[in-house]
Every structure is written in C-alpha cells, then in structure tokens.
Design a protein around this motif. Structure first.
Motif, PDB file in Angstrom:
ATOM      1  N   MET A  10       1.310  -1.381   0.304  1.00 29.29           N
ATOM      2  CA  MET A  10      -0.008   0.314   0.878  1.00 29.29           C
ATOM      3  C   MET A  10       0.488   1.096  -0.020  1.00 29.29           C
ATOM      4  SD  MET A  10      -2.927  -1.145   2.028  1.00 29.29           S
ATOM      5  CE  MET A  10      -3.459   0.989   2.907  1.00 29.29           C
ATOM      6  N   GLN A  11       1.920   0.695   0.805  1.00 26.95           N
ATOM      7  CA  GLN A  11       2.878   2.558   1.231  1.00 26.95           C
ATOM      8  C   GLN A  11       3.496   2.436  -0.693  1.00 26.95           C
ATOM      9  OE1 GLN A  11       4.902   1.036   4.646  1.00 26.95           O
ATOM     10  NE2 GLN A  11       3.887   2.867   5.791  1.00 26.95           N
ATOM     11  N   ALA A  12       4.103   1.228  -1.556  1.00 26.40           N
ATOM     12  CA  ALA A  12       4.508   1.720  -2.750  1.00 26.40           C
ATOM     13  C   ALA A  12       3.627   1.827  -3.531  1.00 26.40           C
ATOM     14  CB  ALA A  12       5.441   0.172  -2.581  1.00 26.40           C
ATOM     15  N   LEU A  13       2.156   1.224  -3.392  1.00 27.56           N
ATOM     16  CA  LEU A  13       1.462   2.097  -4.396  1.00 27.56           C
ATOM     17  C   LEU A  13       1.588   3.217  -4.163  1.00 27.56           C
ATOM     18  CD1 LEU A  13      -1.343  -0.320  -4.028  1.00 27.56           C
ATOM     19  CD2 LEU A  13       0.520   0.330  -6.467  1.00 27.56           C
ATOM     20  N   HIS A  14       1.084   3.939  -3.176  1.00 26.81           N
ATOM     21  CA  HIS A  14       1.226   5.598  -2.854  1.00 26.81           C
ATOM     22  C   HIS A  14       2.843   6.019  -3.219  1.00 26.81           C
ATOM     23  CE1 HIS A  14       0.173   8.831  -1.121  1.00 26.81           C
ATOM     24  NE2 HIS A  14       1.559   9.296  -0.774  1.00 26.81           N
ATOM     25  N   LEU A  15       3.503   5.296  -2.867  1.00 22.76           N
ATOM     26  CA  LEU A  15       4.462   5.905  -3.798  1.00 22.76           C
ATOM     27  C   LEU A  15       5.168   5.781  -5.210  1.00 22.76           C
ATOM     28  CD1 LEU A  15       7.326   5.083  -0.911  1.00 22.76           C
ATOM     29  CD2 LEU A  15       6.298   6.893  -1.206  1.00 22.76           C
ATOM     30  N   TYR A  16       4.688   5.006  -6.194  1.00 22.85           N
ATOM     31  CA  TYR A  16       4.510   4.988  -7.154  1.00 22.85           C
ATOM     32  C   TYR A  16       3.874   5.762  -7.796  1.00 22.85           C
ATOM     33  CZ  TYR A  16       3.015   3.094 -12.052  1.00 22.85           C
ATOM     34  OH  TYR A  16       3.596   3.060 -13.160  1.00 22.85           O
ATOM     35  N   GLU A  17       2.083   5.842  -7.198  1.00 23.56           N
ATOM     36  CA  GLU A  17       1.784   6.946  -7.940  1.00 23.56           C
ATOM     37  C   GLU A  17       2.050   8.319  -7.792  1.00 23.56           C
ATOM     38  OE1 GLU A  17      -1.748   6.160  -5.392  1.00 23.56           O
ATOM     39  OE2 GLU A  17      -2.675   4.600  -7.190  1.00 23.56           O
ATOM     40  N   SER A  18       2.638   8.736  -6.686  1.00 24.28           N
ATOM     41  CA  SER A  18       2.965  10.081  -6.818  1.00 24.28           C
ATOM     42  C   SER A  18       4.336  10.550  -7.458  1.00 24.28           C
ATOM     43  CB  SER A  18       3.123  10.603  -4.884  1.00 24.28           C
ATOM     44  OG  SER A  18       4.061   9.942  -4.470  1.00 24.28           O
ATOM     45  N   GLY A  19       5.018   8.671  -8.131  1.00 27.92           N
ATOM     46  CA  GLY A  19       6.360   9.163  -8.727  1.00 27.92           C
ATOM     47  C   GLY A  19       7.654   9.911  -8.042  1.00 27.92           C
ATOM     48  N   GLN A  20       7.530   8.606  -6.143  1.00 31.14           N
ATOM     49  CA  GLN A  20       8.686   8.969  -5.395  1.00 31.14           C
ATOM     50  C   GLN A  20       9.209   7.358  -6.225  1.00 31.14           C
ATOM     51  OE1 GLN A  20       7.915  10.410  -2.177  1.00 31.14           O
ATOM     52  NE2 GLN A  20       6.198  11.250  -2.792  1.00 31.14           N
ATOM     53  N   LEU A  21       8.957   6.264  -6.349  1.00 30.75           N
ATOM     54  CA  LEU A  21       9.708   5.122  -6.549  1.00 30.75           C
ATOM     55  C   LEU A  21      10.083   5.085  -8.367  1.00 30.75           C
ATOM     56  CD1 LEU A  21       6.971   2.170  -6.309  1.00 30.75           C
ATOM     57  CD2 LEU A  21       8.326   3.496  -4.719  1.00 30.75           C
ATOM     58  N   ASP A  22      11.301   4.853  -8.082  1.00 28.84           N
ATOM     59  CA  ASP A  22      12.643   4.568  -9.424  1.00 28.84           C
ATOM     60  C   ASP A  22      12.100   3.029 -10.024  1.00 28.84           C
ATOM     61  OD1 ASP A  22      13.494   2.367  -8.289  1.00 28.84           O
ATOM     62  OD2 ASP A  22      14.991   3.242  -7.363  1.00 28.84           O
ATOM     63  N   GLU A  23      13.174   3.129 -10.907  1.00 29.12           N
ATOM     64  CA  GLU A  23      12.265   1.641 -11.701  1.00 29.12           C
ATOM     65  C   GLU A  23      12.645   0.261 -11.015  1.00 29.12           C
ATOM     66  OE1 GLU A  23      15.350   2.282 -15.584  1.00 29.12           O
ATOM     67  OE2 GLU A  23      14.184   3.823 -15.972  1.00 29.12           O
ATOM     68  N   ILE A  24      13.621  -0.188 -10.673  1.00 29.60           N
ATOM     69  CA  ILE A  24      13.462  -1.497  -9.440  1.00 29.60           C
ATOM     70  C   ILE A  24      12.478  -1.284  -8.592  1.00 29.60           C
ATOM     71  CG2 ILE A  24      15.095  -2.586  -8.725  1.00 29.60           C
ATOM     72  CD1 ILE A  24      16.404  -2.096 -10.924  1.00 29.60           C
TER      73      ILE A  24
END
Length: 71
Positions: A10-24
């Motif tokens: 859930m935290q990763a989804l939030h970070l993904y949606e806000s553009g905060q995850l790198d490619e890996i």
C-alpha cells in the motif's frame, strides 16, 4: 492471504502514484502485484502497466523478474 494487500505494498502504491519510486522499485511493486494476483483487482492502468512490463520482457506472467532486469 495471497490476495490481501500488505501495508508495504500500500505504501509502495502511494509512492508509485506520486512518482517517488525508481525503476527498480516500480518493477518490484508490479512483481509483487502479479505474484499475489492483486493486479487483477487493480484499476486498468495498473494492469496495462503490468502488461507492458511483461511484453517488454522485464517480468514474467507470474511476476518473476526476467534476466533483462539484471542487464
């Protein structure tokens, strides 16, 4: 609980949606969503992204990373 979303995802989804995850990190998120089967319960845009990652050879249908990820 194979089809239950974890707090970490859930935290990763939030970070993904806000553009905060790198490619890996994004690959690992989609890998987990595919492995758990949760991708099928997600919005179409997530399924489309997962399909693109599969078509481009980064993920297998079961969510495992391909050799291309390690190149």
């Amino acid at each position: 609980m194979k089809n239950a979303i974890s707090i970490r995802n859930m935290q990763a989804l939030h970070l993904y949606e806000s553009g905060q995850l790198d490619e890996i990190q994004s690959l690992l998120l989609f890998s987990a969503l595919l492995e758990s089967g949760l991708i099928n319960q997600m919005e179409p845009s997530y399924r489309e992204t997962a399909n693109q990652l599969i078509e481009n050879g980064f993920l297998n249908f079961d969510g495992t990373l391909t050799k291309k990820c390690y190149e």
